[in-house]
Design an enzyme around this catalytic site. Structure first.
Site, PDB file in Angstrom:
ATOM      1  N   ASP A  91       1.301  -1.988  -9.798  1.00 52.03           N
ATOM      2  CA  ASP A  91       0.883  -1.533  -8.478  1.00 52.03           C
ATOM      3  C   ASP A  91       1.670  -0.273  -8.142  1.00 52.03           C
ATOM      4  O   ASP A  91       2.679   0.035  -8.761  1.00 52.03           O
ATOM      5  CB  ASP A  91       1.040  -2.621  -7.420  1.00 52.03           C
ATOM      6  CG  ASP A  91       2.451  -3.158  -7.331  1.00 52.03           C
ATOM      7  OD1 ASP A  91       3.353  -2.542  -7.909  1.00 52.03           O
ATOM      8  OD2 ASP A  91       2.648  -4.198  -6.685  1.00 52.03           O
ATOM      9  N   SER A  92       1.191   0.467  -7.151  1.00 46.37           N
ATOM     10  CA  SER A  92       1.699   1.823  -6.933  1.00 46.37           C
ATOM     11  C   SER A  92       2.976   1.878  -6.121  1.00 46.37           C
ATOM     12  O   SER A  92       3.619   2.915  -6.028  1.00 46.37           O
ATOM     13  CB  SER A  92       0.636   2.645  -6.209  1.00 46.37           C
ATOM     14  OG  SER A  92       0.429   2.099  -4.907  1.00 46.37           O
ATOM     15  N   GLY A  93       3.344   0.768  -5.487  1.00 46.53           N
ATOM     16  CA  GLY A  93       4.487   0.770  -4.582  1.00 46.53           C
ATOM     17  C   GLY A  93       4.078   0.831  -3.127  1.00 46.53           C
ATOM     18  O   GLY A  93       4.904   0.631  -2.229  1.00 46.53           O
ATOM     19  N   GLY A  94       2.792   1.090  -2.875  1.00 44.35           N
ATOM     20  CA  GLY A  94       2.304   1.205  -1.501  1.00 44.35           C
ATOM     21  C   GLY A  94       2.529  -0.050  -0.681  1.00 44.35           C
ATOM     22  O   GLY A  94       2.964   0.009   0.477  1.00 44.35           O
ATOM     23  N   PHE A  95       2.256  -1.206  -1.276  1.00 43.99           N
ATOM     24  CA  PHE A  95       2.394  -2.459  -0.526  1.00 43.99           C
ATOM     25  C   PHE A  95       3.861  -2.758  -0.210  1.00 43.99           C
ATOM     26  O   PHE A  95       4.192  -3.234   0.871  1.00 43.99           O
ATOM     27  CB  PHE A  95       1.770  -3.624  -1.297  1.00 43.99           C
ATOM     28  CG  PHE A  95       1.849  -4.922  -0.546  1.00 43.99           C
ATOM     29  CD1 PHE A  95       0.969  -5.192   0.491  1.00 43.99           C
ATOM     30  CD2 PHE A  95       2.820  -5.872  -0.846  1.00 43.99           C
ATOM     31  CE1 PHE A  95       1.046  -6.382   1.216  1.00 43.99           C
ATOM     32  CE2 PHE A  95       2.913  -7.060  -0.128  1.00 43.99           C
ATOM     33  CZ  PHE A  95       2.015  -7.313   0.904  1.00 43.99           C
ATOM     34  N   GLN A 187      -9.470   0.651   1.444  1.00 43.89           N
ATOM     35  CA  GLN A 187      -8.781   0.229   2.663  1.00 43.89           C
ATOM     36  C   GLN A 187      -9.761   0.288   3.838  1.00 43.89           C
ATOM     37  O   GLN A 187     -10.950   0.428   3.638  1.00 43.89           O
ATOM     38  CB  GLN A 187      -7.536   1.095   2.899  1.00 43.89           C
ATOM     39  CG  GLN A 187      -6.420   0.903   1.876  1.00 43.89           C
ATOM     40  CD  GLN A 187      -5.706  -0.436   1.981  1.00 43.89           C
ATOM     41  OE1 GLN A 187      -5.948  -1.226   2.895  1.00 43.89           O
ATOM     42  NE2 GLN A 187      -4.808  -0.708   1.036  1.00 43.89           N
ATOM     43  N   ASP A 264      -4.471 -11.015  -8.554  1.00 37.70           N
ATOM     44  CA  ASP A 264      -3.044 -11.264  -8.766  1.00 37.70           C
ATOM     45  C   ASP A 264      -2.530 -11.931  -7.510  1.00 37.70           C
ATOM     46  O   ASP A 264      -3.069 -11.730  -6.425  1.00 37.70           O
ATOM     47  CB  ASP A 264      -2.274  -9.957  -8.995  1.00 37.70           C
ATOM     48  CG  ASP A 264      -2.009  -9.237  -7.678  1.00 37.70           C
ATOM     49  OD1 ASP A 264      -0.896  -9.380  -7.139  1.00 37.70           O
ATOM     50  OD2 ASP A 264      -2.926  -8.562  -7.164  1.00 37.70           O
ATOM     51  N   CYS A 307       2.877 -31.225 -17.912  1.00 45.65           N
ATOM     52  CA  CYS A 307       2.093 -32.454 -17.728  1.00 45.65           C
ATOM     53  C   CYS A 307       2.073 -33.314 -18.993  1.00 45.65           C
ATOM     54  O   CYS A 307       1.962 -34.537 -18.912  1.00 45.65           O
ATOM     55  CB  CYS A 307       0.668 -32.111 -17.288  1.00 45.65           C
ATOM     56  SG  CYS A 307       0.598 -31.518 -15.582  1.00 45.65           S
TER      57      CYS A 307
END
Length: 373
Positions: A91-95, A187, A264, A307
């Site tokens: 991911d780009s780092g935006g979040f 967005q 994800d 399990c």
């Protein structure tokens, strides 16, 4: 070679396909475990692969800050650094910047923030994000965007979305001739008309795949499904469709029903560490006293290492005593459960029995199948 996407068949809006990379093929629909710092917490790469994972996610923001791309590049790239020989999406780092809240300042150029590690002032721009992802050797690169917060007025969501579109153009320019796939991120907050403008702007620029961003950020479930229902069918048919940061097993099934190919989420790993374990009938809270003497496996229908080898009573004991093995065994199970949901959906799409799969998925949970709008 760049990524190749093949769409095999559909059932209603659900899609069956694959993404082909130099490092391997990812059958879709696919779930990507989150390896934020170059590790899926508590798991070796071999264990992650054994759950059925075909691709994993790395985090540009965190890896840029620590250990930094210089150290990673001494090993080759992120694949070599973490010993993972399959594709990686970063991911780009935006979040992550969005998550910093008041600690960051957004301008046309990019985002200025203080490093959470040492307080150093850092400017992250679309160009810098592309450069870092290139140095990481990502197979799928995400554009740098601003994740629109919730709640946001229409004016706020529009301004944020328009900034993200300008950053998308800059991301594409900086990406240049790179062999990695580059995905655009839609967005627009909870406003359908803004989502439409964002998607049109991104398709005009042209990307290898398209993601729906800005969901699962605290909005009510109905709003998430409304935006998904509206946006997914309009996304380019011959490109992968990615729903970022979602979600529960039910969310994956519902999103696949609406045409999404990739997911994800930290939920299977984070919930595992908190003793919330996913099984075919719902969720087991292994901490609860009812499991203290239960000699049965977590899920009779699960083929995971946990399990096959351990009882609920043992997992309860590990959880109560805070033994790190408990988190590991729980994570193995939850990741395998998520991968099994995905492979079962792929098999059902292959066999033309997807509707039957969905009915059985909800029958086991004593729930009715949600209507598609």
């Amino acid at each position: 070679m760049t990524m190749k996407f093949e769409l095999d068949k559909t059932s209603g809006r659900a899609r069956r396909g694959r993404m082909v990379f130099e490092r391997g093929t990812v059958e879709t629909p696919a779930f990507m475990p989150v390896g934020t710092l170059g590790t899926v917490k508590g798991m070796t790469p071999e264990e992650v692969k054994d759950t059925g994972a075909q691709i994993c996610l790395g985090n540009t923001f965190h890896l840029m800050l620590r250990p930094g791309t210089q150290i990673i590049q001494q090993h080759g790239d992120l694949h070599d650094f973490m010993n993972w020989d399959k594709p990686i999406l970063t991911d780009s780092g935006g979040f992550q910047v969005f998550s910093l809240g008041e600690l960051r300042k957004i301008t046309e150029e990019g985002v200025t923030f203080r490093s959470p590690i040492n307080g150093e002032k850092i400017l992250l721009t679309p160009e810098k994000s592309m450069q870092v992802q290139r140095e990481l050797g990502s197979d799928i690169v995400m554009i740098f965007d601003e994740c629109t917060p919730f709640p946001a007025t229409q004016a706020e969501a529009r301004s944020s979305m328009e900034l993200s579109l300008r950053w998308a153009e800059r991301s594409k320019q900086e990406h240049g001739e790179s062999k990695a796939a580059l995905f655009g991120i839609i967005q627009g907050g909870m406003y359908e008309e803004l989502r439409d403008i964002s998607l049109k702007g991104l398709t005009d620029i042209g990307f290898d795949g398209y993601a729906i961003g800005g969901l699962s950020v605290g909005e009510p479930k109905e709003d998430m499904m409304r935006i998904l229902e509206h946006t997914a069918p309009q996304m380019p048919e011959q490109k992968p469709r990615y729903l970022m940061g979602v979600g529960k097993p039910e969310d994956l099934v519902e999103a696949v029903r609406r045409g999404i190919d990739m997911f994800d989420c930290v939920m299977p790993t984070r919930n595992a560490r908190n003793g919330h374990l996913f099984i075919s009938t719902g969720v087991v809270k292994i901490r609860n006293a009812v499991h203290r003497t239960d000699t049965s496996p977590l899920d009779e229908n699960c083929d995971c290492y946990t399990c096959k080898n351990y009882s609920r009573a043992y997992l309860h004991h590990l959880d109560r005593t805070n033994e790190m093995l408990g988190s590991r065994l729980n994570t193995i199970h939850n990741l395998r459960f998520y991968q099994k949901v995905m492979s079962d959906m792929r098999d059902a799409l292959d066999a033309g029995t997807f509707d039957d799969y969905v009915k059985e998925f909800y029958r086991l949970r004593d729930q009715s199948v949600p209507a598609l709008d």
